[in-house]
Design an enzyme around this catalytic site. Structure first.
Site, PDB file in Angstrom:
ATOM      1  N   SER A  17      -1.998   2.781  15.330  1.00 10.24           N
ATOM      2  CA  SER A  17      -2.085   4.073  15.599  1.00 10.24           C
ATOM      3  C   SER A  17      -3.093   4.891  16.337  1.00 10.24           C
ATOM      4  O   SER A  17      -2.992   5.863  16.962  1.00 10.24           O
ATOM      5  CB  SER A  17      -1.776   4.542  14.001  1.00 10.24           C
ATOM      6  OG  SER A  17      -2.867   4.183  13.255  1.00 10.24           O
ATOM      7  N   LYS A  29      -6.119  -9.586  10.895  1.00 13.62           N
ATOM      8  CA  LYS A  29      -5.912  -8.164  10.745  1.00 13.62           C
ATOM      9  C   LYS A  29      -7.173  -7.639  10.100  1.00 13.62           C
ATOM     10  O   LYS A  29      -7.854  -8.010   9.056  1.00 13.62           O
ATOM     11  CB  LYS A  29      -4.847  -7.686   9.688  1.00 13.62           C
ATOM     12  CG  LYS A  29      -4.870  -6.436   9.322  1.00 13.62           C
ATOM     13  CD  LYS A  29      -3.463  -5.845   8.669  1.00 13.62           C
ATOM     14  CE  LYS A  29      -3.544  -4.617   8.251  1.00 13.62           C
ATOM     15  NZ  LYS A  29      -2.493  -3.921   7.613  1.00 13.62           N
ATOM     16  N   LYS A  39      -4.555  -7.769  14.960  1.00  9.12           N
ATOM     17  CA  LYS A  39      -4.326  -6.313  14.851  1.00  9.12           C
ATOM     18  C   LYS A  39      -5.735  -5.796  14.511  1.00  9.12           C
ATOM     19  O   LYS A  39      -6.163  -6.406  13.654  1.00  9.12           O
ATOM     20  CB  LYS A  39      -3.180  -6.241  13.741  1.00  9.12           C
ATOM     21  CG  LYS A  39      -3.152  -4.687  13.294  1.00  9.12           C
ATOM     22  CD  LYS A  39      -2.192  -4.461  12.270  1.00  9.12           C
ATOM     23  CE  LYS A  39      -2.219  -3.007  11.983  1.00  9.12           C
ATOM     24  NZ  LYS A  39      -1.843  -2.899  10.532  1.00  9.12           N
ATOM     25  N   ARG A  79     -10.394  -1.008   2.346  1.00 13.05           N
ATOM     26  CA  ARG A  79      -9.728  -2.352   2.193  1.00 13.05           C
ATOM     27  C   ARG A  79     -10.672  -3.511   2.891  1.00 13.05           C
ATOM     28  O   ARG A  79      -9.995  -4.567   3.048  1.00 13.05           O
ATOM     29  CB  ARG A  79      -8.719  -2.116   3.277  1.00 13.05           C
ATOM     30  CG  ARG A  79      -7.503  -1.105   3.132  1.00 13.05           C
ATOM     31  CD  ARG A  79      -6.325  -1.378   3.700  1.00 13.05           C
ATOM     32  NE  ARG A  79      -5.409  -0.350   3.893  1.00 13.05           N
ATOM     33  CZ  ARG A  79      -4.873   0.504   2.934  1.00 13.05           C
ATOM     34  NH1 ARG A  79      -5.327   0.192   1.887  1.00 13.05           N
ATOM     35  NH2 ARG A  79      -3.757   1.334   3.340  1.00 13.05           N
ATOM     36  N   TYR A  95       3.979   2.051  19.554  1.00 17.71           N
ATOM     37  CA  TYR A  95       4.734   3.449  19.364  1.00 17.71           C
ATOM     38  C   TYR A  95       5.215   3.899  20.960  1.00 17.71           C
ATOM     39  O   TYR A  95       5.834   4.950  20.854  1.00 17.71           O
ATOM     40  CB  TYR A  95       3.761   4.317  18.920  1.00 17.71           C
ATOM     41  CG  TYR A  95       3.476   4.025  17.574  1.00 17.71           C
ATOM     42  CD1 TYR A  95       3.887   3.872  16.211  1.00 17.71           C
ATOM     43  CD2 TYR A  95       1.823   3.353  17.342  1.00 17.71           C
ATOM     44  CE1 TYR A  95       3.618   3.231  15.033  1.00 17.71           C
ATOM     45  CE2 TYR A  95       1.628   2.756  16.143  1.00 17.71           C
ATOM     46  CZ  TYR A  95       2.226   2.671  15.044  1.00 17.71           C
ATOM     47  OH  TYR A  95       1.741   2.436  13.747  1.00 17.71           O
ATOM     48  N   GLU A 148      -8.117 -17.995   9.493  1.00 17.68           N
ATOM     49  CA  GLU A 148      -7.071 -17.060   9.011  1.00 17.68           C
ATOM     50  C   GLU A 148      -5.650 -17.569   9.717  1.00 17.68           C
ATOM     51  O   GLU A 148      -4.621 -17.645   8.815  1.00 17.68           O
ATOM     52  CB  GLU A 148      -7.292 -15.760   9.301  1.00 17.68           C
ATOM     53  CG  GLU A 148      -8.252 -14.994   8.222  1.00 17.68           C
ATOM     54  CD  GLU A 148      -7.701 -14.819   6.804  1.00 17.68           C
ATOM     55  OE1 GLU A 148      -6.353 -15.219   6.578  1.00 17.68           O
ATOM     56  OE2 GLU A 148      -8.346 -14.191   6.158  1.00 17.68           O
ATOM     57  N   CYS A 157       0.867  -1.047  -0.024  1.00 20.89           N
ATOM     58  CA  CYS A 157      -0.055   0.039   0.008  1.00 20.89           C
ATOM     59  C   CYS A 157       0.816   1.242  -0.158  1.00 20.89           C
ATOM     60  O   CYS A 157       0.458   2.233  -0.705  1.00 20.89           O
ATOM     61  CB  CYS A 157      -1.114   0.126   1.197  1.00 20.89           C
ATOM     62  SG  CYS A 157      -0.380  -0.298   2.809  1.00 20.89           S
ATOM     63  N   ARG A 186      -2.050   6.051   8.180  1.00 23.28           N
ATOM     64  CA  ARG A 186      -2.226   6.227   6.889  1.00 23.28           C
ATOM     65  C   ARG A 186      -1.771   7.641   6.577  1.00 23.28           C
ATOM     66  O   ARG A 186      -1.242   7.819   5.557  1.00 23.28           O
ATOM     67  CB  ARG A 186      -3.688   5.917   6.396  1.00 23.28           C
ATOM     68  CG  ARG A 186      -3.980   4.423   6.507  1.00 23.28           C
ATOM     69  CD  ARG A 186      -5.391   4.104   6.027  1.00 23.28           C
ATOM     70  NE  ARG A 186      -5.859   2.571   6.318  1.00 23.28           N
ATOM     71  CZ  ARG A 186      -6.755   2.012   6.329  1.00 23.28           C
ATOM     72  NH1 ARG A 186      -8.032   2.624   5.710  1.00 23.28           N
ATOM     73  NH2 ARG A 186      -6.788   0.740   6.576  1.00 23.28           N
ATOM     74  N   CYS A 207      -3.517  -2.488  -0.960  1.00 18.88           N
ATOM     75  CA  CYS A 207      -2.207  -3.500  -0.512  1.00 18.88           C
ATOM     76  C   CYS A 207      -1.786  -4.281  -1.585  1.00 18.88           C
ATOM     77  O   CYS A 207      -1.195  -5.422  -1.320  1.00 18.88           O
ATOM     78  CB  CYS A 207      -2.719  -4.053   0.872  1.00 18.88           C
ATOM     79  SG  CYS A 207      -3.179  -2.948   1.934  1.00 18.88           S
TER      80      CYS A 207
HETATM   81  C1  PBG Z   1      -0.179  -1.768   6.116  1.00 14.87           C
HETATM   82  C2  PBG Z   1      -0.261  -1.662   7.429  1.00 14.87           C
HETATM   83  C3  PBG Z   1      -1.245  -0.744   7.922  1.00 14.87           C
HETATM   84  C4  PBG Z   1      -0.819  -0.982   9.218  1.00 14.87           C
HETATM   85  C5  PBG Z   1       0.372  -1.597   9.549  1.00 14.87           C
HETATM   86  N1  PBG Z   1       0.689  -2.103   8.239  1.00 14.87           N
HETATM   87  C6  PBG Z   1      -2.396   0.046   7.647  1.00 14.87           C
HETATM   88  C7  PBG Z   1      -3.318  -0.433   7.055  1.00 14.87           C
HETATM   89  O1  PBG Z   1      -3.603  -1.560   6.984  1.00 14.87           O
HETATM   90  O2  PBG Z   1      -4.198   0.163   6.313  1.00 14.87           O
HETATM   91  C8  PBG Z   1      -1.513   0.155  10.467  1.00 14.87           C
HETATM   92  C9  PBG Z   1      -0.897   0.352  11.587  1.00 14.87           C
HETATM   93  C10 PBG Z   1      -1.245   1.232  12.677  1.00 14.87           C
HETATM   94  O3  PBG Z   1      -2.269   1.725  12.408  1.00 14.87           O
HETATM   95  O4  PBG Z   1      -0.480   1.638  13.697  1.00 14.87           O
HETATM   96  N2  PBG Z   1      -1.092  -2.436   5.179  1.00 14.87           N
END
Ligand code: PBG
Length: 330
Positions: free
Chosen positions: A280, A201, A254, A223, A319, A239, A122, A211, A130
């Site tokens: 994040s 995920k 996640k 997505r 983080y 999965e 991505c 993002r 992605c």
């Molecule tokens: C890439 C990816 C993402 C995150 C980790 N790897 C973003 C997404 O899938 O849109 C998110 C990590 C975060 O929000 O801290 N695909």
């Protein structure tokens, strides 16, 4: 009553007693620090939605990782922000791309640091999805070519392993990518490179700030045709099972906070090393509340991290890795 003589407060009377019976330990050994790397030198570009986080040029990433390592943080995970994006994510698997460059620099300067690389397309795709986009929409859904994406993902993983990555971590959610990456690594002499798979995920609103950080928001659609539906736990277990069958060494759940049940179920069912990504949006909301004086950041974060460990997480991507390393020392 079954235990008429049991008075739980007897063992809560002071700090030493509480520590004596504490079930869950939180230590820096389990933490992975995310880093956003970009081209240039001496670049430290603040990420507005993630207070205290930066896009870093390689020299700065080495500095940051060095500091973290000194504090005891054993690992980093790298996300690349390339100068140029296209429709085949060329910069993702270019051996002179930003991530391979960062890996080489980190392994040279800090050989004992565990360098994990996120494997996804991505950040490198002009459209921000992605995988490979065949046509923008079918009805309202973005159309991604699963198997064409696998080829590119395997090339990216291989480029990172060749640069010296200790672990590769596919986060794209295409079907079969763990198997494709495992096969590509095995036939090129990287049979010992572990795969940490973002196995369960979910399509989540909590990725919003990332993002901005990675400049990877999809330009159209969302997505949801590849990331999971937040409502599905049984599917998440399938999965995870698939990824383990395909050769994953570590499986990830996640985001973290809204999915603690899955950390527990994945650990119980498979007994594999489980990672959790404290994403994040989870970072941003606590930061915002703390900034307003609405909660105590350190106490809230320690409580949340303990919750991840109690739920069954072995590894925590966060983080707050450096802050935690400091807080856990005192
Ligand atoms: C890439 C990816 C993402 C995150 C980790 N790897 C973003 C997404 O899938 O849109 C998110 C990590 C975060 O929000 O801290 N695909």
């Amino acid at each position: 009553m079954r235990f008429p003589l049991y008075r739980p407060r007897r063992l809560r009377q002071n700090a030493r007693l509480r520590a004596l019976v504490r079930e869950t330990e939180l230590s820096v050994d389990h933490l992975v620090m995310p880093l956003f790397v970009r081209e240039g030198t001496k670049v430290r570009k603040p990420i507005t939605s993630m207070q205290g986080q930066f896009q870093l040029s390689v020299d700065q990433a080495v500095k940051e990782a060095g500091q973290a390592l000194k504090l005891g943080v054993p690992a980093v995970i790298l996300f690349g922000i390339p100068d140029k994006k296209d429709e085949k994510a060329s910069a993702a698997y270019d051996s002179n791309g930003i991530v391979p460059k960062a890996v080489r620099a980190l392994k040279k300067e800090l050989p004992e640091l565990i360098v994990v690389t996120d494997v996804c397309l991505c950040e490198y795709m002009s459209h921000g999805h992605c995988g490979v986009v065949r046509k923008s929409f079918r009805g309202r859904e973005a159309v991604i070519d699963n198997d064409a994406s696998l080829t590119l993902l395997a090339k990216a993983a291989l480029a990172y392993a060749e640069a010296g990555a200790d672990i590769v971590a596919p986060s794209d959610m295409m079907d079969g990518r763990v198997g494709a990456i495992r096969a590509a690594l095995d036939k090129t002499g990287f049979a010992d490179t572990p795969i940490m798979s973002y196995a369960a995920k979910f399509a989540s609103a909590f990725y919003g700030p990332f993002r901005e950080a990675a400049e990877s928001a999809p330009q159209f659609g969302d997505r949801k045709t590849y990331q999971m539906d937040a409502a599905n736990a049984e599917e998440a277990l399938r999965e995870v099972a698939l990824d383990i069958e395909e050769g994953a060494d570590i499986v990830m759940v996640k985001p973290a906070l809204a999915y603690l049940d899955l950390i527990w179920r994945v650990k119980e069912k498979f007994g594999y090393p489980v990672a959790v990504y404290n994403v994040s949006g989870e970072y941003a909301m606590i930061k915002a509340a703390a900034q307003n004086g609405w909660l105590d950041e350190k106490q809230a974060v320690l409580e949340m991290m303990t919750g991840f460990r109690r739920a069954g997480a072995d590894i925590i991507l966060t983080y707050w890795a450096q802050d935690l390393a400091r807080w856990l020392k005192t």
